[in-house]
Design an enzyme around this catalytic site. Sequence first.
Site, PDB file in Angstrom:
ATOM      1  N   ARG A 126       0.842  -1.209   0.000  1.00 61.54           N
ATOM      2  CA  ARG A 126       0.000   0.000   0.000  1.00 61.54           C
ATOM      3  C   ARG A 126       0.875   1.256   0.000  1.00 61.54           C
ATOM      4  O   ARG A 126       0.579   2.243  -0.675  1.00 61.54           O
ATOM      5  CB  ARG A 126      -0.959  -0.024   1.194  1.00 61.54           C
ATOM      6  N   LYS A 150      -2.596   6.954   0.944  1.00 64.49           N
ATOM      7  CA  LYS A 150      -2.483   7.218   2.384  1.00 64.49           C
ATOM      8  C   LYS A 150      -1.395   8.278   2.554  1.00 64.49           C
ATOM      9  O   LYS A 150      -0.228   7.978   2.774  1.00 64.49           O
ATOM     10  CB  LYS A 150      -2.157   5.912   3.128  1.00 64.49           C
ATOM     11  N   GLU A 184     -16.151   6.639   5.728  1.00 65.32           N
ATOM     12  CA  GLU A 184     -15.431   5.928   6.785  1.00 65.32           C
ATOM     13  C   GLU A 184     -15.336   6.875   7.976  1.00 65.32           C
ATOM     14  O   GLU A 184     -15.898   7.973   7.955  1.00 65.32           O
ATOM     15  CB  GLU A 184     -14.035   5.532   6.295  1.00 65.32           C
TER      16      GLU A 184
HETATM   17  N1  PMP Z   1      -9.298   4.996   7.276  1.00 68.22           N
HETATM   18  C1  PMP Z   1      -8.395   5.948   7.554  1.00 68.22           C
HETATM   19  C2  PMP Z   1      -8.679   7.352   7.144  1.00 68.22           C
HETATM   20  C3  PMP Z   1      -7.215   5.613   8.223  1.00 68.22           C
HETATM   21  O1  PMP Z   1      -6.312   6.563   8.504  1.00 68.22           O
HETATM   22  C4  PMP Z   1      -6.987   4.276   8.596  1.00 68.22           C
HETATM   23  C5  PMP Z   1      -5.707   3.890   9.297  1.00 68.22           C
HETATM   24  N2  PMP Z   1      -5.636   4.410  10.589  1.00 68.22           N
HETATM   25  C6  PMP Z   1      -7.975   3.321   8.319  1.00 68.22           C
HETATM   26  C7  PMP Z   1      -9.102   3.719   7.629  1.00 68.22           C
HETATM   27  C8  PMP Z   1      -7.797   1.881   8.701  1.00 68.22           C
HETATM   28  O2  PMP Z   1      -6.832   1.275   7.872  1.00 68.22           O
HETATM   29  P1  PMP Z   1      -5.907   0.095   8.408  1.00 68.22           P
HETATM   30  O3  PMP Z   1      -6.833  -1.014   8.816  1.00 68.22           O
HETATM   31  O4  PMP Z   1      -5.068  -0.272   7.228  1.00 68.22           O
HETATM   32  O5  PMP Z   1      -5.140   0.620   9.550  1.00 68.22           O
END
Ligand code: PMP
Length: 289
Positions: free
Chosen positions: A50, A149, A182
Amino acid sequence: MRIYINGRYYDQNEAAVSVFDHGLLYGDGVFEGLRIYCGRVFRLGAHIERLYRSAQAILLEIPMTPAQMKEAVLDAVRENGRREGYIRLIVTRGKGALGIDPASCTTPTVIIIVGDIELYPMEYYEQGIGIITASTRRIPADCFDVRIKSLNYLNNVLAKLEARQAGCLEAVMLNREGYVAECTGDNLFIVRDGTLCTPSPTHGALEGITMQTVMEIAACLSIVAQAKALTPYDLYTADECFMTGTGAEIMPVLRIDGRMIGTGRPGAVTSRIRDHFREMVADPCRFDD
Ligand code: PMP
């Protein structure tokens, strides 16, 4: 704490980057948050992939191969002697001139911090959390793809501030069309009639690694799971709701905008998934790294 910056380790008090780093000046960079369970890095391969996809999307050439990056992360874990913990892996555009142009940045800055993270109080995991819907909308994908990200979290920070002002620790963000995207730092799932539903990147959700893990756990437990457009109404009337994230793991959501969700206690599906997740991370033979 020993912090990795561009191939060298520094003590916590000495670890620093230039004030001309475009990560600081413009949020120009990408990052990952990872977890160490039982001395192993959970889903290291998926996080590295990622990270490199995010970098590729912003035309940032990381000066190491993915294999070298993996080795650097594992080395930082060893250097810090950690068996449990959290890792923050950051790649910025690097030091440059006082203008936005990335062309002035010649060498990306690679930072690895190995430490602790506790996003939510422990009792929330048993009792569940109350959240609100933020009025700050997710940046639309035609402006900025949420799958990147990046170090630009101000959109999420604004929603987080709204949560704080409402006396909550997390907020749901909607996209411009009013569909659920989200939370500010976590993905969101609901359970309705035994089926798990979660918004996809098209709705503004990050491709969460914990979200993907939950999808795999659901398949293992013969629970139907699907990516689906959700509205606030779907959240309010869900049987169960939970958030997922590397730091948060699996957090039951029991109140949204003042509405009690389901019975007001963590539901059966949420609990089964959470238990399976906990068993998985307690046994490194059961997760990929
Ligand atoms: N959405 C956002 C905006 C995030 O920053 C994160 C990570 N903290 C997630 C979802 C969750 O992703 P992951 O399970 O890969 O940590």
